[in-house]
Design an enzyme around this catalytic site. Structure first.
Site, PDB file in Angstrom:
ATOM      1  N   ARG A  48       0.841  -1.187   0.000  1.00 57.43           N
ATOM      2  CA  ARG A  48       0.000   0.000   0.000  1.00 57.43           C
ATOM      3  C   ARG A  48       0.883   1.246   0.000  1.00 57.43           C
ATOM      4  O   ARG A  48       1.970   1.256   0.600  1.00 57.43           O
ATOM      5  CB  ARG A  48      -0.921   0.026   1.228  1.00 57.43           C
ATOM      6  CG  ARG A  48      -2.175  -0.823   1.100  1.00 57.43           C
ATOM      7  CD  ARG A  48      -3.118  -0.327  -0.007  1.00 57.43           C
ATOM      8  NE  ARG A  48      -4.339  -1.120  -0.137  1.00 57.43           N
ATOM      9  CZ  ARG A  48      -4.525  -2.092  -1.019  1.00 57.43           C
ATOM     10  NH1 ARG A  48      -3.556  -2.438  -1.853  1.00 57.43           N
ATOM     11  NH2 ARG A  48      -5.683  -2.732  -1.087  1.00 57.43           N
ATOM     12  N   HIS A  84      -1.718   0.151 -10.169  1.00 56.59           N
ATOM     13  CA  HIS A  84      -2.337  -0.802  -9.232  1.00 56.59           C
ATOM     14  C   HIS A  84      -2.852  -2.054  -9.958  1.00 56.59           C
ATOM     15  O   HIS A  84      -4.051  -2.364  -9.937  1.00 56.59           O
ATOM     16  CB  HIS A  84      -3.471  -0.117  -8.444  1.00 56.59           C
ATOM     17  CG  HIS A  84      -3.748  -0.798  -7.129  1.00 56.59           C
ATOM     18  ND1 HIS A  84      -3.952  -0.117  -5.950  1.00 56.59           N
ATOM     19  CD2 HIS A  84      -3.844  -2.107  -6.811  1.00 56.59           C
ATOM     20  CE1 HIS A  84      -4.166  -0.975  -4.966  1.00 56.59           C
ATOM     21  NE2 HIS A  84      -4.094  -2.195  -5.467  1.00 56.59           N
TER      22      HIS A  84
HETATM   23  C1  GLV Z   1      -5.348  -5.054  -4.133  1.00 58.74           C
HETATM   24  O1  GLV Z   1      -4.658  -4.107  -3.940  1.00 58.74           O
HETATM   25  C2  GLV Z   1      -6.006  -5.775  -3.091  1.00 58.74           C
HETATM   26  O2  GLV Z   1      -5.978  -5.326  -1.943  1.00 58.74           O
HETATM   27  O3  GLV Z   1      -6.596  -6.811  -3.370  1.00 58.74           O
END
Ligand code: GLV
Length: 310
Positions: free
Chosen positions: A225, A273
């Site tokens: 994160r 992401h």
């Molecule tokens: C992706 O970032 C997830 O948390 O699945």
């Protein structure tokens, strides 16, 4: 049984179809995030695919809340006290993240960061290749995904360290934990791969002090994160040449704002992401298996500890 999915209409159809097919007797409803649905019926299960400021006012007491992601920071603080929050465990994500982590590690191992710098200077200079056993790679976070990454790195021949809340036993991985273990873990790493979620304990963990302990020219990979990494400190260490490069898939602000300095930093590779995308079919199958188990009165795995935040 009634199930509510919190998800904007543009994203909802594959989820609604998969849940309907897997639970033909359930009544499915959709909650449009941040809208009020007057007289919304109470549901036994809530699928919080998206954060919504109105969801839990309408659904104050479900039997459980599920996310469709491994990370839960988008809903953790909203879920009513005492209601179990259950996250996705792997469901096809680990395999994708292993490939991403290996690719980013290979980039550093093959000195692509250095060659990219040289390319900008139109400089032709060959460097000795470094054998994987001399390249120390540290994985931060040794849950299902982090352990899979650490194992794959061992298989590729890298010298692998792992850092987690408590020391873990993984063949071929030097395991570190706790405050004292933190510095020894970081010292001299060539590649640092963060898989940790955003929690009170992990926020800003990768700051100037921590990153300065890595080997000169080290490469930082963030697939956990964005909150874990202090962005300004990373930029300063790349600018000074202390760090060689970074591969970033997660950010404090997503989508990454167009004026963010990361975009124009030549040493940073940005991906939007995508390192571990949720696979709807596998995710719904996992959630439905857990709903059935809960209905039988059994316990399930993946329940988030609200104190730890994962
Ligand atoms: C992706 O970032 C997830 O948390 O699945």
């Amino acid at each position: 049984m009634r199930i509510v999915l919190s998800c904007p209409s543009s994203q909802a159809s594959p989820w609604m179809e998969l849940f309907a097919a897997a639970l033909p007797d359930a009544k499915l409803a959709r909650h449009e995030p941040d809208r009020s649905h007057n007289n919304a019926e109470r549901a036994e299960y809530v699928i919080a695919a998206y954060r919504s400021s109105t969801l839990f006012a309408e659904q104050p007491q479900p039997k459980a809340v599920f996310t469709v992601s491994a990370g839960v920071s988008h809903v953790l603080r909203d879920v009513p006290q005492g209601v179990p929050l259950i996250r996705v465990e792997d469901a096809g994500m680990a395999e994708q993240m292993v490939r991403y982590a290996i690719a980013a590690t290979m980039r550093a191992a093959l000195r692509f960061d250095e060659y990219a710098r040289q390319q900008r200077a139109r400089k032709w200079l060959q460097h000795e290749p470094r054998a994987p056993q001399h390249i120390v790679v540290g994985v931060m976070g040794l849950g299902v995904i982090g352990s899979a990454i650490a194992r794959a790195l061992v298989d590729e021949g890298f010298a692998v360290r792992g850092f987690a809340n408590s020391t873990k036993t993984l063949p071929g991985v030097a395991s570190f934990a706790g405050g004292a273990g933190w510095s020894s873990y970081l010292d001299g790493l060539d590649v640092l791969i963060n898989v940790l979620p955003a929690t009170a304990a992990t926020r800003n963990l990768l700051d100037r002090q921590a990153l300065s302990r890595l080997r000169d020219g080290a490469h930082v990979v963030n697939i956990g994160r964005g909150d874990v990494l202090v962005e300004g400190d990373l930029i300063a260490l790349l600018d000074s040449g202390k760090l060689g490069g970074a591969t970033l898939d997660v950010f404090r602000d997503e989508p990454l704002p167009p004026d963010h300095p990361f975009w124009s930093q030549p040493e940073i590779t940005i991906t939007p992401h995508v390192s571990g995308l949720t696979i709807p079919g596998e995710t719904v199958a996992q959630i439905v298996t857990k709903i059935r188990a809960l209905e039988r009165g059994e316990s399930v795995s993946g329940v988030v500890d609200p104190e730890r935040g994962y």
